[in-house]
Design a protein around this motif. Structure first.
Motif, PDB file in Angstrom:
ATOM      1  N   VAL A  71       1.363  -0.890   0.238  1.00 46.73           N
ATOM      2  CA  VAL A  71      -0.069  -0.291  -0.245  1.00 46.73           C
ATOM      3  C   VAL A  71       0.645   1.310   0.067  1.00 46.73           C
ATOM      4  N   PRO A  72       0.583   1.764  -1.102  1.00 47.24           N
ATOM      5  CA  PRO A  72       1.401   2.996  -1.545  1.00 47.24           C
ATOM      6  C   PRO A  72       0.849   3.661  -0.372  1.00 47.24           C
ATOM      7  N   PHE A  73       1.357   4.721   0.685  1.00 45.19           N
ATOM      8  CA  PHE A  73       0.631   6.151   2.089  1.00 45.19           C
ATOM      9  C   PHE A  73       1.705   7.205   1.693  1.00 45.19           C
ATOM     10  N   ARG A  74       0.668   8.477   2.184  1.00 45.09           N
ATOM     11  CA  ARG A  74       1.349   9.643   3.082  1.00 45.09           C
ATOM     12  C   ARG A  74       0.167  10.326   3.323  1.00 45.09           C
ATOM     13  N   PRO A 110       6.932  15.616  -4.648  1.00 43.50           N
ATOM     14  CA  PRO A 110       5.826  14.768  -5.219  1.00 43.50           C
ATOM     15  C   PRO A 110       5.781  13.692  -4.940  1.00 43.50           C
ATOM     16  N   PHE A 111       5.122  13.040  -4.778  1.00 40.58           N
ATOM     17  CA  PHE A 111       4.549  11.908  -4.235  1.00 40.58           C
ATOM     18  C   PHE A 111       4.345  10.599  -5.898  1.00 40.58           C
ATOM     19  N   ASN A 112       5.265   9.902  -5.370  1.00 40.03           N
ATOM     20  CA  ASN A 112       5.382   8.606  -6.513  1.00 40.03           C
ATOM     21  C   ASN A 112       5.059   7.292  -6.226  1.00 40.03           C
ATOM     22  N   ASP A 140      -7.308   3.845   0.273  1.00 38.30           N
ATOM     23  CA  ASP A 140      -8.908   4.592   0.027  1.00 38.30           C
ATOM     24  C   ASP A 140     -10.077   3.638  -0.689  1.00 38.30           C
ATOM     25  N   LEU A 141      -9.364   2.280  -0.968  1.00 40.16           N
ATOM     26  CA  LEU A 141      -9.891   1.126  -1.735  1.00 40.16           C
ATOM     27  C   LEU A 141     -10.784   0.047  -0.859  1.00 40.16           C
ATOM     28  N   LEU A 142     -12.061  -0.028  -0.498  1.00 37.71           N
ATOM     29  CA  LEU A 142     -12.042  -1.056   0.124  1.00 37.71           C
ATOM     30  C   LEU A 142     -13.607  -2.119  -0.831  1.00 37.71           C
ATOM     31  N   ASN A 162     -15.027  -2.126 -10.365  1.00 34.17           N
ATOM     32  CA  ASN A 162     -16.203  -1.629 -10.390  1.00 34.17           C
ATOM     33  C   ASN A 162     -16.179  -0.151  -9.142  1.00 34.17           C
ATOM     34  N   ILE A 163     -16.403   0.609  -9.389  1.00 30.28           N
ATOM     35  CA  ILE A 163     -15.700   2.074  -7.911  1.00 30.28           C
ATOM     36  C   ILE A 163     -17.417   2.424  -7.624  1.00 30.28           C
ATOM     37  N   ASP A 164     -17.394   2.553  -6.634  1.00 31.09           N
ATOM     38  CA  ASP A 164     -18.907   3.620  -6.346  1.00 31.09           C
ATOM     39  C   ASP A 164     -18.730   4.838  -7.200  1.00 31.09           C
ATOM     40  N   ASN A 174      -8.380  -0.462 -20.527  1.00 27.51           N
ATOM     41  CA  ASN A 174      -6.859  -0.762 -20.035  1.00 27.51           C
ATOM     42  C   ASN A 174      -6.464  -0.309 -18.788  1.00 27.51           C
ATOM     43  N   LEU A 175      -7.704   0.067 -17.970  1.00 22.12           N
ATOM     44  CA  LEU A 175      -7.194   0.319 -17.289  1.00 22.12           C
ATOM     45  C   LEU A 175      -6.593  -0.684 -15.749  1.00 22.12           C
ATOM     46  N   PHE A 176      -5.228  -0.448 -14.922  1.00 17.91           N
ATOM     47  CA  PHE A 176      -4.945  -1.512 -14.189  1.00 17.91           C
ATOM     48  C   PHE A 176      -4.414  -0.574 -12.883  1.00 17.91           C
ATOM     49  N   GLY A 177      -5.825   0.505 -12.534  1.00 14.88           N
ATOM     50  CA  GLY A 177      -5.464   1.962 -11.277  1.00 14.88           C
ATOM     51  C   GLY A 177      -5.840   0.829 -10.258  1.00 14.88           C
ATOM     52  N   GLY A 178      -5.992   1.432  -9.205  1.00 11.76           N
ATOM     53  CA  GLY A 178      -6.329   0.896  -7.875  1.00 11.76           C
ATOM     54  C   GLY A 178      -6.133   0.112  -7.161  1.00 11.76           C
ATOM     55  N   ALA A 179      -6.543  -1.623  -7.625  1.00  9.64           N
ATOM     56  CA  ALA A 179      -5.948  -2.256  -6.741  1.00  9.64           C
ATOM     57  C   ALA A 179      -5.465  -3.415  -7.919  1.00  9.64           C
ATOM     58  N   GLY A 202      -1.318   8.169 -14.805  1.00  4.92           N
ATOM     59  CA  GLY A 202      -0.339   8.088 -16.093  1.00  4.92           C
ATOM     60  C   GLY A 202       0.370   7.067 -15.419  1.00  4.92           C
ATOM     61  N   GLU A 203       0.921   6.293 -14.070  1.00  2.00           N
ATOM     62  CA  GLU A 203       1.735   5.090 -13.421  1.00  2.00           C
ATOM     63  C   GLU A 203       0.840   4.015 -13.784  1.00  2.00           C
ATOM     64  N   ASP A 204      -0.477   3.949 -13.558  1.00  3.59           N
ATOM     65  CA  ASP A 204      -1.190   2.974 -13.800  1.00  3.59           C
ATOM     66  C   ASP A 204      -1.712   2.470 -15.019  1.00  3.59           C
ATOM     67  N   ASP A 205      -1.419   3.225 -15.683  1.00  6.97           N
ATOM     68  CA  ASP A 205      -1.763   3.321 -17.477  1.00  6.97           C
ATOM     69  C   ASP A 205       0.159   2.052 -18.390  1.00  6.97           C
ATOM     70  N   THR A 229     -15.364   0.861  -2.631  1.00 11.29           N
ATOM     71  CA  THR A 229     -16.332   1.772  -2.716  1.00 11.29           C
ATOM     72  C   THR A 229     -14.658   2.760  -2.627  1.00 11.29           C
ATOM     73  N   MET A 230     -13.739   3.304  -2.946  1.00  9.54           N
ATOM     74  CA  MET A 230     -13.352   4.379  -2.451  1.00  9.54           C
ATOM     75  C   MET A 230     -13.783   5.835  -1.272  1.00  9.54           C
ATOM     76  N   MET A 231     -13.127   5.830  -0.450  1.00  5.05           N
ATOM     77  CA  MET A 231     -13.167   6.294   0.664  1.00  5.05           C
ATOM     78  C   MET A 231     -12.181   8.158  -0.171  1.00  5.05           C
ATOM     79  N   ARG A 232     -13.800   8.755   0.800  1.00  4.33           N
ATOM     80  CA  ARG A 232     -13.415  10.550  -0.446  1.00  4.33           C
ATOM     81  C   ARG A 232     -12.214  11.083   0.597  1.00  4.33           C
ATOM     82  N   HIS A 233     -11.627  11.808  -0.903  1.00  9.01           N
ATOM     83  CA  HIS A 233     -10.318  12.169  -0.782  1.00  9.01           C
ATOM     84  C   HIS A 233     -10.238  14.194  -1.779  1.00  9.01           C
ATOM     85  N   VAL A 234      -8.726  14.640  -1.270  1.00 11.23           N
ATOM     86  CA  VAL A 234      -8.502  16.025  -2.278  1.00 11.23           C
ATOM     87  C   VAL A 234      -8.493  15.452  -3.358  1.00 11.23           C
TER      88      VAL A 234
HETATM   89  C1  UD2 Z   1      -6.288   6.984  -9.292  1.00 11.80           C
HETATM   90  C2  UD2 Z   1      -5.794   5.533  -8.973  1.00 11.80           C
HETATM   91  C3  UD2 Z   1      -4.881   5.181  -8.898  1.00 11.80           C
HETATM   92  C4  UD2 Z   1      -3.361   5.958  -9.015  1.00 11.80           C
HETATM   93  C5  UD2 Z   1      -4.166   7.195  -9.590  1.00 11.80           C
HETATM   94  C6  UD2 Z   1      -2.793   8.016 -10.215  1.00 11.80           C
HETATM   95  C7  UD2 Z   1      -7.857   3.925  -9.436  1.00 11.80           C
HETATM   96  C8  UD2 Z   1      -9.440   3.776  -8.686  1.00 11.80           C
HETATM   97  N1  UD2 Z   1      -7.642   4.743  -8.553  1.00 11.80           N
HETATM   98  O1  UD2 Z   1      -6.695   7.178  -7.760  1.00 11.80           O
HETATM   99  O2  UD2 Z   1      -4.420   3.825  -8.619  1.00 11.80           O
HETATM  100  O3  UD2 Z   1      -3.620   5.273 -10.201  1.00 11.80           O
HETATM  101  O4  UD2 Z   1      -5.725   7.163 -10.373  1.00 11.80           O
HETATM  102  O5  UD2 Z   1      -2.070   8.381  -9.574  1.00 11.80           O
HETATM  103  O6  UD2 Z   1      -7.529   3.858 -10.493  1.00 11.80           O
HETATM  104  N2  UD2 Z   1      -1.275   7.983  -1.558  1.00 11.80           N
HETATM  105  C9  UD2 Z   1      -1.249   8.856  -0.264  1.00 11.80           C
HETATM  106  N3  UD2 Z   1      -0.921   9.826  -0.348  1.00 11.80           N
HETATM  107  C10 UD2 Z   1      -1.294  10.940  -1.160  1.00 11.80           C
HETATM  108  C11 UD2 Z   1      -1.958  10.378  -2.703  1.00 11.80           C
HETATM  109  C12 UD2 Z   1      -1.898   9.092  -2.786  1.00 11.80           C
HETATM  110  O7  UD2 Z   1      -0.738   8.202   0.521  1.00 11.80           O
HETATM  111  O8  UD2 Z   1      -1.045  11.976  -0.670  1.00 11.80           O
HETATM  112  C13 UD2 Z   1      -1.958   7.337  -2.693  1.00 11.80           C
HETATM  113  C14 UD2 Z   1      -2.922   6.320  -1.310  1.00 11.80           C
HETATM  114  O9  UD2 Z   1      -2.930   5.059  -1.214  1.00 11.80           O
HETATM  115  C15 UD2 Z   1      -3.855   6.882  -2.755  1.00 11.80           C
HETATM  116  C16 UD2 Z   1      -3.737   5.754  -4.116  1.00 11.80           C
HETATM  117  O10 UD2 Z   1      -2.035   6.584  -3.459  1.00 11.80           O
HETATM  118  O11 UD2 Z   1      -4.826   5.520  -2.376  1.00 11.80           O
HETATM  119  C17 UD2 Z   1      -4.405   7.240  -5.266  1.00 11.80           C
HETATM  120  O12 UD2 Z   1      -3.767   8.676  -4.901  1.00 11.80           O
HETATM  121  P1  UD2 Z   1      -5.616   8.729  -4.888  1.00 11.80           P
HETATM  122  O13 UD2 Z   1      -6.157   8.076  -4.000  1.00 11.80           O
HETATM  123  O14 UD2 Z   1      -5.027  10.279  -4.209  1.00 11.80           O
HETATM  124  O15 UD2 Z   1      -5.513   8.471  -6.476  1.00 11.80           O
HETATM  125  P2  UD2 Z   1      -6.855   8.217  -7.300  1.00 11.80           P
HETATM  126  O16 UD2 Z   1      -8.384   8.429  -6.142  1.00 11.80           O
HETATM  127  O17 UD2 Z   1      -7.270   9.998  -8.334  1.00 11.80           O
END
Ligand code: UD2
Ligand code: MN
Length: 284
Positions: A71-74, A110-112, A140-142, A162-164, A174-179, A202-205, A229-234
């Motif tokens: 789990v990538p985190f900050r 910047p987050f990577n 943020d995904l459950l 399938n995300i709410d 071709n989506l591969f992001g999230g989980a 872009g990293e997921d693509d 479900t994806m939890m709310r965030h900015v």
């Molecule tokens: C989408 C993708 C995600 C990633 C991102 C682009 C889905 C469901 N999700 O998420 O996999 O490809 O776009 O980079 O397709 N995070 C932190 N702190 C931060 C920023 C990110 O912990 O300040 C981690 C955290 O685990 C988060 C994930 O990185 O869930 C993806 O970041 P996001 O949730 O802000 O991006 P989102 O929802 O657009």
């Protein structure tokens, strides 16, 4: 000591045999995203079934895989607590042998996300060389259905189809992001993730292209099962990723696990997860 190495020697049946017996577990589940637990109460509840570092070994069966959930985190502490409360019981109901690895980026550069995935892969394997299945998971995904198996198969799996908040549909083919989920062999085959995607997107693509250009097919569970479900965030600022993505195609074998650089500043075996904190710099 590598506790994940211990299992496999015990004389118990393969977990696959127990699979499907417990029919009540094979359907939709709820996720509590409203109440926020304290880490102390979570630890009191969950730690007795875990080994330090957030490792779980099923006791009455022999699992087919050794799984790392990376789990990538900050700076998403509330999400992390809700994630742990949901995921440990979810994974344990599936009789999986797993560990949860939180890879935290230090500092405020910047987050990577993708580079952190590579770090999690590398560090988890250093701790537990027999890990063979890797699940790369946004915090943020459950998952909302017990039929979403968190265990590797013959092809890469995009889990969060399938995300709410995406209107309960697959956003694009071709989506591969999230989980997503890959075996160790698949990760080695594509040289892991790219390290050059600093900032959002872009990293997921890029990873999607890596697997598809290596004779692999991205597979998914049916949309009525693969519900999240994806939890709310900015929302992060969007960046133009066209150039990085196009150049990325030429970079696969020079940018990835074989060019990964980071400084590990902390490795902690916490009760509910292994914490790996790293400093990275943008001149990769
Ligand atoms: C989408 C993708 C995600 C990633 C991102 C682009 C889905 C469901 N999700 O998420 O996999 O490809 O776009 O980079 O397709 N995070 C932190 N702190 C931060 C920023 C990110 O912990 O300040 C981690 C955290 O685990 C988060 C994930 O990185 O869930 C993806 O970041 P996001 O949730 O802000 O991006 P989102 O929802 O657009
Ligand atoms: Mn998100």
């Amino acid at each position: 000591l590598f506790p994940l190495e211990l299992a496999g020697h015990r004389r118990v049946p393969p977990c696959a045999l127990l699979d499907g017996n417990d029919t009540e577990l094979k359907g939709p589940i709820d996720a509590d995203t409203d109440s926020i637990p304290s880490l102390a109460e979570l630890e009191e509840w969950l730690a007795p079934s875990l080994l330090p570092g957030g490792l779980f070994i099923p006791r009455n069966c022999r699992p087919s895989h050794k799984i790392a959930v990376i789990v990538p985190f900050r700076d998403r502490r509330v999400h992390l607590k809700i994630f742990l409360r949901h995921m440990h019981p979810f994974l344990q109901r599936q009789n999986l042998q797993y560990g949860i690895f939180i890879v935290e980026q230090a500092g405020d550069g910047p987050f990577n996300r993708a580079l952190l995935m590579n770090v999690g892969y590398r560090e988890a394997l250093l701790l537990h060389p027999s890990l063979d299945c890797f699940i790369f998971h946004d915090v943020d995904l459950l998952p909302l259905d017990d039929r979403i198996r968190y265990s590797c198969g013959g092809q890469p799996v995009h889990l969060s189809a399938n995300i709410d908040v995406h209107g309960n549909k697959l956003m694009y083919a071709n989506l591969f992001g999230g989980a997503s989920m890959l075996t160790k062999a698949m990760m080695e085959n594509v040289n892991g993730f790219s390290n050059v995607f600093f900032g959002w997107g872009g990293e997921d693509d890029d990873m999607s292209f890596r697997v598809r250009s290596h004779d692999m097919k991205i597979t998914r569970y049916n949309l009525d099962i693969a519900r999240y479900t994806m939890m709310r965030h900015v929302r992060e600022n969007k960046n133009d990723r066209q150039k990085l993505l196009i150049d990325g195609r030429k970079r696969i074998h020079s940018d990835g696990l074989n060019s990964l650089r980071y400084e590990r500043v902390r490795l902690d075996l916490r009760p509910l997860f292994t914490l790996i904190e790293v400093r990275i710099n943008q001149t990769q």
